[in-house]
Design a protein around this motif. Structure first.
Motif, PDB file in Angstrom:
ATOM      1  N   GLN A  11      41.222  16.275  78.430  1.00 51.58           N
ATOM      2  CA  GLN A  11      40.691  17.046  79.571  1.00 51.58           C
ATOM      3  C   GLN A  11      41.831  17.627  80.395  1.00 51.58           C
ATOM      4  O   GLN A  11      41.774  18.776  80.831  1.00 51.58           O
ATOM      5  CB  GLN A  11      39.824  16.155  80.458  1.00 51.58           C
ATOM      6  CG  GLN A  11      38.463  15.861  79.855  1.00 51.58           C
ATOM      7  CD  GLN A  11      37.708  14.810  80.638  1.00 51.58           C
ATOM      8  OE1 GLN A  11      38.286  14.051  81.422  1.00 51.58           O
ATOM      9  NE2 GLN A  11      36.399  14.737  80.435  1.00 51.58           N
ATOM     10  N   SER A  50      43.282  20.593  78.405  1.00 50.15           N
ATOM     11  CA  SER A  50      42.456  21.799  78.283  1.00 50.15           C
ATOM     12  C   SER A  50      42.052  22.369  79.643  1.00 50.15           C
ATOM     13  O   SER A  50      41.970  23.581  79.804  1.00 50.15           O
ATOM     14  CB  SER A  50      41.216  21.504  77.436  1.00 50.15           C
ATOM     15  OG  SER A  50      40.405  20.552  78.085  1.00 50.15           O
ATOM     16  N   ARG A  51      41.801  21.500  80.638  1.00 53.50           N
ATOM     17  CA  ARG A  51      41.299  21.984  81.919  1.00 53.50           C
ATOM     18  C   ARG A  51      42.389  22.343  82.913  1.00 53.50           C
ATOM     19  O   ARG A  51      42.171  23.138  83.823  1.00 53.50           O
ATOM     20  CB  ARG A  51      40.402  20.928  82.585  1.00 53.50           C
ATOM     21  CG  ARG A  51      39.216  20.515  81.765  1.00 53.50           C
ATOM     22  CD  ARG A  51      38.317  21.718  81.550  1.00 53.50           C
ATOM     23  NE  ARG A  51      37.132  21.336  80.824  1.00 53.50           N
ATOM     24  CZ  ARG A  51      35.924  21.314  81.360  1.00 53.50           C
ATOM     25  NH1 ARG A  51      35.744  21.660  82.615  1.00 53.50           N
ATOM     26  NH2 ARG A  51      34.886  20.975  80.626  1.00 53.50           N
ATOM     27  N   TYR A  73      42.629  26.885  90.139  1.00 51.92           N
ATOM     28  CA  TYR A  73      41.273  26.687  90.632  1.00 51.92           C
ATOM     29  C   TYR A  73      41.195  26.877  92.143  1.00 51.92           C
ATOM     30  O   TYR A  73      42.148  26.582  92.869  1.00 51.92           O
ATOM     31  CB  TYR A  73      40.785  25.276  90.288  1.00 51.92           C
ATOM     32  CG  TYR A  73      40.616  25.043  88.806  1.00 51.92           C
ATOM     33  CD1 TYR A  73      39.907  25.947  88.016  1.00 51.92           C
ATOM     34  CD2 TYR A  73      41.157  23.925  88.191  1.00 51.92           C
ATOM     35  CE1 TYR A  73      39.750  25.735  86.663  1.00 51.92           C
ATOM     36  CE2 TYR A  73      41.003  23.703  86.831  1.00 51.92           C
ATOM     37  CZ  TYR A  73      40.291  24.613  86.073  1.00 51.92           C
ATOM     38  OH  TYR A  73      40.128  24.408  84.731  1.00 51.92           O
ATOM     39  N   LEU A  85      36.108  19.458  90.183  1.00 50.36           N
ATOM     40  CA  LEU A  85      36.433  19.334  88.754  1.00 50.36           C
ATOM     41  C   LEU A  85      36.249  17.913  88.206  1.00 50.36           C
ATOM     42  O   LEU A  85      35.492  17.698  87.251  1.00 50.36           O
ATOM     43  CB  LEU A  85      37.868  19.811  88.501  1.00 50.36           C
ATOM     44  CG  LEU A  85      38.330  19.745  87.048  1.00 50.36           C
ATOM     45  CD1 LEU A  85      37.521  20.676  86.169  1.00 50.36           C
ATOM     46  CD2 LEU A  85      39.809  20.079  86.921  1.00 50.36           C
ATOM     47  N   LEU A 115      33.376  16.406  85.627  1.00 48.26           N
ATOM     48  CA  LEU A 115      33.694  15.810  84.328  1.00 48.26           C
ATOM     49  C   LEU A 115      33.085  14.421  84.203  1.00 48.26           C
ATOM     50  O   LEU A 115      32.560  14.036  83.159  1.00 48.26           O
ATOM     51  CB  LEU A 115      35.215  15.747  84.127  1.00 48.26           C
ATOM     52  CG  LEU A 115      35.895  17.107  83.932  1.00 48.26           C
ATOM     53  CD1 LEU A 115      37.412  16.950  83.916  1.00 48.26           C
ATOM     54  CD2 LEU A 115      35.423  17.770  82.648  1.00 48.26           C
TER      55      LEU A 115
END
Lengths: 216, 291
Positions: free
Chosen positions: A126, A129-130, B101, B109, B113
């Motif tokens: 994560q 990729s994020r 962001y 975020l 998740l």
């Protein structure tokens, strides 16, 4: 004149095919290689480093021939499909150059970004990729544009394998067929390259602008 | 019984032993200030609490239960470490906001998740239930489950949004919701980072010198926000160079020197009548820096 353009365009289509195939395959493979270069497992890192050294350390033209005739080492016949051989050689070659660029980009991202993700309970995948990936893409856009543009022009090397009539090879065919002095199709080929690379330059400029909304 | 108990934490980097056996306890709703000179091990301690570093020795109890034991550290998987981390939040000295962001997305975020993880778990549960049901009922069951799942998803989204907006209001940045980190001042960025850490509702929130990277005129707004977080429900550990702040906010103060707790007590004790010579010297020096 129309004949000339048609032949050149057909040749350029082969150039574009080689280019697109190589790019689509080498971009992800390069990332995989980059992970190999940064692996915590020393043997993997070492093997990858030697491999990149070999690929970057020998001429692309030599690699084309080795891929094509390499099977002889194992008592097999050379790869008949020279286009396939060219794609394999280009993909491996470019993946290595991309890998080094990726690695530089990934390592340039501050440790704090990873740690911020970690303390927020994200997994490694994560975080990559994020959080990390887009920042890496932004960072490596300029060196990648160099490589991509070089790739367009490097595709001409493929005609040394024979049977691949990309644009440079096409220029000779034009003169053979029409008796036109070689210089005209050659200049024409140059225009094709310039036009396409101009397009790519615009595309990279656009991407840079699109990613300009944040700072890393 | 103490809410948090750290027992004999030790950490070495190569030849350098940074933590030489740190033990302390903290009650729920209390604020612990950790002071001491640079290189003394304060930051490493926080990093160990958040499992960014794994202590070589020591144990940690949270709410009476053993959360970590260094003796078993080789057996703990990454996934388990990740779960343990969720008990602790950390606000970094350098903020470490995600630059690509918006403020809002920075805060949502991780919540999103985690919500997604919860959602997948529920979904797997449902499909298991479906397999266990008689064949003729499966289609109907699937339709019902689909409705419930859609509802869960919508609720999650609404809850995250609501919580995030409330947090932004709490740190006074509601109007910056759609801004990107580089458009904010350092103080504003740190307030976003605080909201981001709060969003996960961790048991203990840690601050690693939250104002050290800020211009002097911006430290006030951040300290004010941290002060405002103090409540019977929030347990916090603050590593800080701001002695006035430590004195004013902390319930308990720990002075760390050379990887060990040199002195601890209430702010009155540590600041008012320090017993150790090292503490006295440190306090004198930080006072000199002020004037």
């Amino acid at each position: 004149m129309a004949e000339l353009l048609v032949q050149l365009a057909q040749g350029f289509l082969v150039t574009l095919e080689l280019f697109a195939l190589t790019l689509v395959l080498a971009l992800p493979l390069g990332l995989l290689f980059a992970f190999g270069l940064m692996s915590r497992f020393r043997p993997v890192r070492w093997v990858m480093k030697v491999f990149v050294w070999i690929i970057r350390g020998t001429p692309l033209m030599l690699q084309l021939f080795i891929v094509c005739y390499g099977p002889a080492l194992f008592g097999l016949s050379a790869i008949r499909n020279s286009f396939l051989a060219a794609v394999i050689a280009f993909v491996i070659n470019y993946a290595c150059y991309f890998a080094v660029i990726y690695r530089g980009g990934i390592e340039s991202i501050s440790k704090g970004q990873y740690e911020a993700g970690q303390v927020l309970g994200m997994t490694g995948a994560q975080i990559f990729s994020r959080i990390v990936l887009l920042q890496v893409i932004k960072r490596i856009l300029a060196p990648m544009s160099n490589e991509v543009i070089t790739l367009v022009k490097d595709t001409s090397l493929a005609n040394t394998l024979g049977g691949i009539v990309e644009i440079i090879a096409a220029t000779k065919e034009v003169t053979g067929a029409t008796g036109m002095p070689l210089i005209y199709p050659l200049l024409g080929a140059g225009v094709f390259f310039l036009a396409f690379i101009g397009l790519l330059t615009l595309l990279f400029g656009y991407l840079e602008k699109r990613l300009g909304y944040f700072k890393v | 019984m103490a809410f948090l108990e750290v027992k004999n934490y030790r950490k070495r980097f190569g030849e350098n032993e940074v933590l030489k056996g740190i033990s302390f306890t903290l009650n729920k709703g209390e604020v612990l200030a950790v002071i001491g000179s640079s290189g003394g091990g304060k930051t490493t301690l926080l990093r160990c609490l958040n499992f960014l570093e794994i202590p070589d020795e020591g144990e940690l109890y949270l709410g009476g239960e053993k959360l970590f034991d260094a003796a078993e550290k080789l057996k703990i998987s990454n996934a388990r470490i990740r779960e343990k981390r969720l008990h602790f939040g950390l606000v970094f000295q350098q903020f470490n906001l995600f630059p690509q962001y918006t403020v809002f997305k920075n805060i949502t975020l991780a919540q999103a998740l985690l919500a997604r993880q919860e959602f997948s778990r529920k979904k797997a549960e449902f499909s298991a239930a479906r397999r266990g049901a008689p064949k003729e009922k499966r289609a109907q069951l699937k339709a019902e489950q689909k409705k419930i799942l859609a509802e869960i998803k919508a609720n999650q989204k609404a809850a995250i949004e609501q919580k995030t907006l409330a947090l932004l209001e709490r740190v006074g940045l509601s109007e910056k919701k759609d801004a990107y980190p580089h458009e904010l001042s350092g103080g504003q960025q740190q307030r976003v980072a605080i909201a981001r850490a709060l969003a996960l509702s961790t048991d203990i929130l840690c601050f690693d010198e939250p104002t050290s990277a800020l211009d002097p005129e911006l430290t006030g707004e951040v300290l004010k926000v941290i002060k405002g977080l103090k409540s019977s429900e929030s347990t916090m550990i603050v590593v800080t160079h701001e002695m006035d702040f430590a004195r004013g906010v902390a319930d308990h103060v720990v002075f760390i020197a050379d990887g060990q707790i040199e002195e601890e007590g209430t702010p009155e004790e540590v600041f008012g009548s320090p017993k150790s010579e090292k503490t006295q010297a440190f306090l004198r020096k930080s006072l000199e820096e002020l004037f």
